[in-house]
Design a protein around this motif. Structure first.
Motif, mmCIF file in Angstrom:
data_model
loop_
_atom_site.group_PDB
_atom_site.id
_atom_site.type_symbol
_atom_site.label_atom_id
_atom_site.label_comp_id
_atom_site.label_asym_id
_atom_site.label_seq_id
_atom_site.Cartn_x
_atom_site.Cartn_y
_atom_site.Cartn_z
ATOM 1 N N THR A 97 2.925 20.102 30.830
ATOM 2 C CA THR A 97 3.988 20.584 30.396
ATOM 3 C C THR A 97 4.130 20.404 28.951
ATOM 4 O OG1 THR A 97 6.330 20.379 30.325
ATOM 5 C CG2 THR A 97 5.089 18.448 30.845
ATOM 6 N N TYR A 98 4.725 21.178 28.046
ATOM 7 C CA TYR A 98 4.880 20.955 26.448
ATOM 8 C C TYR A 98 5.977 19.797 26.507
ATOM 9 C CZ TYR A 98 2.127 25.084 24.981
ATOM 10 O OH TYR A 98 1.456 25.658 24.638
ATOM 11 N N PHE A 99 6.734 19.712 27.472
ATOM 12 C CA PHE A 99 7.996 18.733 27.229
ATOM 13 C C PHE A 99 7.721 17.508 27.205
ATOM 14 C CE2 PHE A 99 11.350 16.002 29.065
ATOM 15 C CZ PHE A 99 12.388 16.346 28.322
ATOM 16 N N HIS A 100 8.261 16.536 26.111
ATOM 17 C CA HIS A 100 8.400 15.059 26.200
ATOM 18 C C HIS A 100 9.390 14.579 25.454
ATOM 19 C CE1 HIS A 100 7.227 10.801 26.223
ATOM 20 N NE2 HIS A 100 6.518 11.186 27.060
ATOM 21 N N PRO A 101 10.199 13.532 25.796
ATOM 22 C CA PRO A 101 11.375 13.213 25.035
ATOM 23 C C PRO A 101 10.837 12.342 23.866
ATOM 24 C CG PRO A 101 11.171 11.585 27.078
ATOM 25 C CD PRO A 101 10.360 13.104 27.256
ATOM 26 N N GLY A 102 9.414 11.902 23.753
ATOM 27 C CA GLY A 102 8.959 11.060 22.899
ATOM 28 C C GLY A 102 8.526 12.262 21.670
ATOM 29 N N ILE A 103 8.836 12.055 20.453
ATOM 30 C CA ILE A 103 8.714 12.891 19.284
ATOM 31 C C ILE A 103 7.401 13.374 19.215
ATOM 32 C CG2 ILE A 103 9.140 13.525 17.134
ATOM 33 C CD1 ILE A 103 11.549 13.520 18.666
ATOM 34 N N ASN A 104 6.487 12.356 18.868
ATOM 35 C CA ASN A 104 5.077 12.461 18.631
ATOM 36 C C ASN A 104 4.129 13.009 19.708
ATOM 37 O OD1 ASN A 104 5.206 12.776 15.902
ATOM 38 N ND2 ASN A 104 4.296 10.957 15.524
ATOM 39 N N LEU A 105 4.668 12.227 21.128
ATOM 40 C CA LEU A 105 3.934 12.611 22.218
ATOM 41 C C LEU A 105 4.060 14.441 22.522
ATOM 42 C CD1 LEU A 105 4.623 9.563 24.582
ATOM 43 C CD2 LEU A 105 2.445 10.711 24.171
ATOM 44 N N LYS A 106 4.989 14.730 22.061
ATOM 45 C CA LYS A 106 5.053 16.261 22.127
ATOM 46 C C LYS A 106 3.669 16.947 21.715
ATOM 47 C CE LYS A 106 10.041 16.911 21.634
ATOM 48 N NZ LYS A 106 10.428 17.311 22.972
ATOM 49 N N LYS A 107 3.304 16.145 20.712
ATOM 50 C CA LYS A 107 2.081 16.730 19.955
ATOM 51 C C LYS A 107 0.790 16.453 20.717
ATOM 52 C CE LYS A 107 3.553 15.539 15.076
ATOM 53 N NZ LYS A 107 3.159 14.643 14.188
ATOM 54 N N ILE A 108 0.911 15.277 21.477
ATOM 55 C CA ILE A 108 -0.221 15.082 22.542
ATOM 56 C C ILE A 108 -0.269 16.254 23.659
ATOM 57 C CG2 ILE A 108 -1.192 13.682 24.344
ATOM 58 C CD1 ILE A 108 -1.580 12.452 21.619
ATOM 59 N N HIS A 109 0.803 16.457 24.122
ATOM 60 C CA HIS A 109 1.064 17.664 25.127
ATOM 61 C C HIS A 109 0.678 19.026 24.639
ATOM 62 C CE1 HIS A 109 3.963 15.381 28.192
ATOM 63 N NE2 HIS A 109 3.399 14.507 27.412
ATOM 64 N N TYR A 110 1.254 19.421 23.370
ATOM 65 C CA TYR A 110 0.735 20.527 22.719
ATOM 66 C C TYR A 110 -0.897 20.547 22.513
ATOM 67 C CZ TYR A 110 0.840 24.451 19.389
ATOM 68 O OH TYR A 110 0.757 25.595 18.787
ATOM 69 N N THR A 111 -1.360 19.784 21.949
ATOM 70 C CA THR A 111 -2.770 19.601 22.074
ATOM 71 C C THR A 111 -3.692 19.863 23.164
ATOM 72 O OG1 THR A 111 -2.661 18.141 20.142
ATOM 73 C CG2 THR A 111 -4.978 18.442 20.912
ATOM 74 N N HIS A 157 9.593 21.400 16.029
ATOM 75 C CA HIS A 157 8.191 21.281 16.782
ATOM 76 C C HIS A 157 7.746 22.629 16.921
ATOM 77 C CE1 HIS A 157 7.444 16.906 17.328
ATOM 78 N NE2 HIS A 157 8.618 16.926 17.255
ATOM 79 N N ALA A 158 6.415 22.669 17.305
ATOM 80 C CA ALA A 158 5.639 23.983 17.615
ATOM 81 C C ALA A 158 5.798 24.527 19.041
ATOM 82 C CB ALA A 158 4.247 23.934 17.552
ATOM 83 N N THR A 159 6.420 23.417 19.649
ATOM 84 C CA THR A 159 6.524 24.033 21.229
ATOM 85 C C THR A 159 7.925 24.538 21.494
ATOM 86 O OG1 THR A 159 7.726 21.947 21.379
ATOM 87 C CG2 THR A 159 5.776 21.647 21.913
ATOM 88 N N GLU A 160 7.690 25.695 22.532
ATOM 89 C CA GLU A 160 9.055 26.487 22.685
ATOM 90 C C GLU A 160 9.633 25.921 23.780
ATOM 91 O OE1 GLU A 160 8.575 30.904 23.019
ATOM 92 O OE2 GLU A 160 6.587 30.436 23.411
ATOM 93 N N GLN A 161 10.918 25.705 23.668
ATOM 94 C CA GLN A 161 11.908 25.171 24.592
ATOM 95 C C GLN A 161 13.045 26.035 24.353
ATOM 96 O OE1 GLN A 161 11.485 20.713 25.535
ATOM 97 N NE2 GLN A 161 13.396 20.842 24.795
ATOM 98 N N TYR A 162 13.837 26.088 25.730
ATOM 99 C CA TYR A 162 15.030 26.774 25.722
ATOM 100 C C TYR A 162 15.963 26.468 26.717
ATOM 101 C CZ TYR A 162 12.064 30.077 23.279
ATOM 102 O OH TYR A 162 11.115 30.714 22.633
#
Length: 866
Positions: A97-111, A157-162
């Motif tokens: 998942t791209y989702f994470h409430p932690g701001i920079n952990l979103k980057k880990i998921h994205y990578t 962030h680069a992650t798509e979310q709606y």
């Protein structure tokens, strides 16, 4: 109907699962076969020396080996005790998942996801990656607020979310009972991957780039050498390593014990079930998105023509594998599973059947109950460990599949470049210390598992395992008067309540019961005098013949003269802000360094490493637990303290940023004239056992002046009005000090070649692209917290870093990063809060002048008149 089904399921034979106690086959737990192991001939090599030895062949360890080798490290050796994926990887549900409430952990998921998308093409190995998207469903209004809260943090962030409505949800997941569904949080690109195939693809890539993956090769001994290298011993032979990385999953505690560490990890039993073919699922024309029912506390996804369903039980029902904590992991345990226990998850099964009615008619063919390693706060521990040279960890992964790719890249970059690529202090292994007992770890792991899907509020507090042994000397005095917050093991007052006020912990996305009390504390400090417990500060003593030279190398500011204090920053080689500390020069060559509670061992590790690597002759001592700290601030602070000491506290004699040893009544203290409130104040450092007596003396002396307590919420409002930056918010490893407005503290012209100096000169020469600004906005019942999106002309252009309500102007106040062209005073932008954009204005900072500045202006005005 539900109970007979459960009874029938208990008796089912599970043919695709390995028998209990046997090694099992190397494949996904639900029966999908991954790629076979590489031929034995590929593993016959041995290396006596290695740049990095990775211990553990799960997805995280293999990802790190892959990334290090791909980045060009020549000698990478991975040692696995049995076979790749043994442990938690092979039986994982594989969610991504791209989702994470932690701001920079979103980057880990994205990578991770971006890597998984191209890994098959790069390595030629099938990874079984499905990306049908995912939907988190809201069935209560507060969940809708939570989704809006998370949306404010995703725009930059680069992650798509709606956020999507019920009609769209039903269109995407037609098998749902829509009766209670209010909204959904939708992430395109989410999905699931076959963990075994993923790991084998990473392994193929690691070998392709030159890494040696050796198994079975259990590590039997880790011996540090005086030069910082390690002798890693196995039955296959010994390897001399420049560094070791513990990525051993639920064996990480055993590896840690080899170097004298007790890593705070707890194995938790996690169950999921897989159904046989369901006609309604088979008839679908496209794969269902992954569903997360937050109130029901389970995830559900399509598995072939059936469904896979995994619940998170409450902390009362979930099961911790206690015997592993007390006696260690059983020898030979690798691809085994625990006995299933449907009774533990039946309430979740029933909720899921109500939400997805086709489950009522489904047969369950697999029940997987395997160990997952939890840290106290469910987040992994990633990075170098304080106190042991060249020992790194990548352990405690409750969600190893989605973290593996990103963490492998993150750690690889850090190892190769000498600094983290971005800030992830929330994963720092040094956030835990000696106070983190086994009892605490178990209590928190239970809580974290049980709270897996609870509403994530701002300013959230969790109470299991508290208090620890690390309470200040004021804890018993203050605990009945305030709402305590947890800070690196310490209890610290957030806000105080008066008789008749609501004393309950009531988290909210809007202003709640602490709003008025905090306003009263704010006025207390601005108009009278307040006292605050600051004992959680990290405190270090540094002395020795090279102490001045070391600190001049570490800090971008000049070294203060004896008897004085300044604010100094440690920068990374690339010129980012690694830490902010106050430096007090107590006696010639002896310093007291103060940092925030959350960065205590984070900062200490950096200082110790630089001292060793540079060969500095210094003594560094962590005295955090020895000293208590009492802050006193407000216009009457001097009047109160002067009653208690013979030392002259007048402005001309005890100047701002001066430090002196004195006695308050009969209690010895180191007094520093400094206050994060920006008002007249002192910080009194003293023996921890003297805290209660010192507090009582000060409070008694201040009765005439109307002295009272204040907490960290009021402190935050006061520091934001004074435009004081906070490390971890306005500055960290994501920011350089020039864009953060720290120019005053950065002395590029000082003779010492401090860390980051050359990089900072280049940054300055190139010019800044963004700048930190202060802005105000009028809202209704919600205030910025930090990390909200900043909008201009219909586009997201930046983000807030922290925020509060300003009790002086009765508006919201925030720091924010915006493009340099939008950073002028008077510029209008918008701040997104709970789904609404509020007009905001950039103001001249500070909103309120500090007491030293006001005092200096008064003196100048008097001179001008004369």
């Amino acid at each position: 109907m539900l109970r007979p089904c459960a009874q029938r399921l208990r008796g089912l034979r599970l043919p695709s699962l390995p028998p209990r106690g046997s090694p099992g086959r190397a494949r996904s737990a639900w029966g999908r076969r991954g790629e076979e192991n590489p031929p034995a001939s590929a593993e016959t090599r041995w290396k006596d020396k290695a740049e990095t030895v990775v211990i553990g062949g799960g997805c995280v360890g293999v990802s790190l080996a892959y990334h290090l080798a791909k980045a060009g490290m020549k000698d990478v050796v991975l040692l696995e005790k049995s076979e790749l994926t043994a442990g938690s990887t092979w039986h994982a549900a594989g969610l991504t998942t791209y989702f994470h409430p932690g701001i920079n952990l979103k980057k880990i998921h994205y990578t991770s996801i971006k890597l998984y998308e191209k890994l098959e093409e790069e390595t030629g190995q099938v990874v079984g990656f499905h990306q049908p998207g995912s939907i988190r469903i809201a069935t209560t209004p507060v969940r809708v607020d939570e989704f809006k809260y998370q949306m404010t943090r995703t725009g930059w962030h680069a992650t798509e979310q709606y956020i999507i409505g019920p009609e769209k949800i039903q269109e995407m997941f037609p098998l749902l009972n829509m009766d209670k569904i209010l909204a959904g949080l939708y992430n395109p690109g989410d999905g699931h991957i076959d963990p075994y195939s993923l790991t084998m693809a990473l392994a193929a890539g690691a070998r392709k780039y030159g890494a040696l993956l050796k198994y079975p090769a259990p590590v039997t001994s880790l011996k540090p050498r005086s030069d910082g290298t390690w002798d890693v011993e196995t039955p296959q032979g010994s390897v001399r390593a420049n560094r070791i990385v513990n990525a051993a999953g639920f064996w990480a505690r055993e590896v840690g014990k080899m170097v004298g560490l007790e890593h705070p990890l707890i194995p938790v039993q996690h169950q999921y079930v897989v159904t046989s073919t369901i006609p309604e699922v088979k008839a679908l024309k496209r794969e269902l998105p992954v569903l997360r029912d937050l109130e029901g506390s389970y995830y559900l996804r399509q598995e072939r023509d059936g469904l896979l369903f995994g619940p998170y039980e409450s902390q009362e029902k979930m099961k911790v594998q206690d015997s592993w904590v007390t006696s260690g992991v059983p020898a030979g345990f690798g691809k085994e599973l625990f006995e299933s226990d449907l009774d533990r998850i039946m309430e979740h099964v029933e909720v899921a059947m109500e939400m997805v009615p086709v489950l009522k008619k489904a047969d369950i063919i697999n029940i997987v109950n395997g160990p997952i390693t939890y840290s106290p706060d469910i987040l992994p521990m990633v990075g170098p460990h304080q106190g042991i040279r060249n020992y790194w960890v990548a352990i405690g992964f409750g969600y190893g599949i989605i973290h593996a790719g990103g963490v492998g890249k993150y750690l690889s970059d850090w190892i190769l470049h000498g600094e983290p690529p971005f800030d992830l202090i929330e994963l720092d292994p040094n956030r835990y210390g000696k106070w983190t007992t086994t009892q605490y770890t178990e209590a928190k792991a239970r809580e974290s598992y049980g709270f897996n899907n609870i509403v994530g509020y701002p300013k959230e507090e969790r109470f299991a395992g508290r208090p620890t042994q690390r309470v200040s000397g004021l804890y018993k005095t203050l605990e009945s008067k305030c709402s305590m917050g947890f800070h690196a093991g310490w209890e610290q007052p957030h806000w105080f309540y008066k008789p008749g006020q609501d004393t309950q912990y009531r988290p909210s996305f809007r202003r709640t019961n602490w709003f008025e009390p905090v306003g009263s504390e704010y006025k207390q400090v601005m108009q009278k005098v307040g006292v605050i417990d600051l004992s959680p500060f990290g405190k270090f003593n540094i002395k020795g013949q090279d102490s001045v030279r070391l600190l001049d190398h570490l800090f971008a500011n000049v070294i203060p003269k004896v008897g004085f204090t300044n604010i100094s920053h440690m920068l990374t080689p690339k010129g980012r802000v690694y830490a902010e500390l106050t430096v007090s020069h107590q006696t010639p060559g002896e310093f007291l360094l103060i940092t925030g509670s959350g960065s205590e061992l984070h900062d200490l590790r950096w200082i110790e490493e630089e001292a060793v690597n540079g060969g500095y002759d210094v003594e560094i001592k962590n005295i955090t637990d020895e000293l208590g700290v009492l802050g006193i601030a407000g216009p009457h602070a001097r009047k109160v303290l002067q009653k208690l000491t013979a030392e002259d506290l007048s402005d001309d004699v005890f100047k701002f940023l001066q430090t002196k040893s004195l006695k308050v009544s009969d209690i010895p203290v180191t007094a520093i004239r400094i206050s994060y409130t920006g008002e007249l104040g002192w910080e009194l450092y003293h023996r921890r056992e003297d805290s209660a007596a010192l507090y009582d003396i000060v409070m008694d002396a201040g009765q005439e002046e109307g002295i009272d307590n204040f907490g960290t919420y009021a402190l935050n409002a006061l520091r934001l009005e004074k435009a004081f930056r906070a490390w971890g918010s306005e500055m960290n490893c994501d920011t350089n000090p020039l864009e953060a407005g720290l120019d005053y503290f950065i002395k590029l012209n000082k003779p010492a070649d401090f860390i980051g100096k050359q990089a900072l000169k280049q940054i300055k020469a190139k010019g800044l692209k963004r700048r930190l600004v202060c802005l105000t906005l009028a809202t209704d019942d919600v205030d910025p917290e930090g990390n909200e999106s900043i909008w201009f002309d219909g586009k997201v252009v930046g983000n807030t870093t922290s925020g509060t309500y300003s009790y002086s102007i009765q508006k919201s106040l925030a720091f924010a990063y915006v493009p340099i062209e939008l950073s002028k005073v008077g510029q209008q932008v918008e701040v997104e809060l709970l789904g609404r954009n509020y007009p905001a204005s950039i103001i001249q900072e500070p909103l309120v002048l500090t007491e030293p500045t006001r005092n200096r202006l008064r003196k100048k005005s008097r001179k001008d008149k004369i």
